[in-house]
Design a protein around this motif. Sequence first.
Motif: not given
Length: 125
Positions: A71-87
Motif C-alpha cells: 500500500l505504501t507504493d501508492v501515495a495519495v498526497v496533497l499538491d501545493v494547492s491542497g488537491a489530492p495527487l497520486v504518486e
Amino acid sequence: MTTIRTGTDLAAVDDVVAAVAAHGERYLSRVFTPRERADVGDDPERLAARFAGKEAVLKLLRPGRDQAVPLTDVAVVLDVSGAPLVELSGRAAELAAAIGCGPVAVSLSHERGLAIATAVAMSER
C-alpha cells in the motif's frame, strides 16, 4: 488503443480507527507513507480517505493475484494547492508502466463515518 481505467473504493472511518487502536505505528507505517501522514496528521477521516484512494488506484491498476503491491507504493498526497495527487513507486509504478498508464487522478470525500475515492487514468492497454 487508449482506454480509460477507473477504480472506486469506500472505507469506513471506524475500521481505520480500530486498526490504529489495535496495531498503532505498525499499521500506520505499513499503510501510509511519511508524506501522507504529514499531510493529514492523525485525522481518521482523512486517513480513511487516503486508504480508499490507495484501494481505488489498485483497482485501476488491476494487479494479478501473484502481483502483490504494498500500500505504501501508492501515495495519495496533497499538491501545493491542497488537491489530492497520486504518486506511484515500486511495484505500483511498474504495473502502471507495463500498461502504459498515464498520470492517475483521484477524488476523495468523507462524511458521516465513510470515505470514498475514485481514481481515473488513461492507459494504452
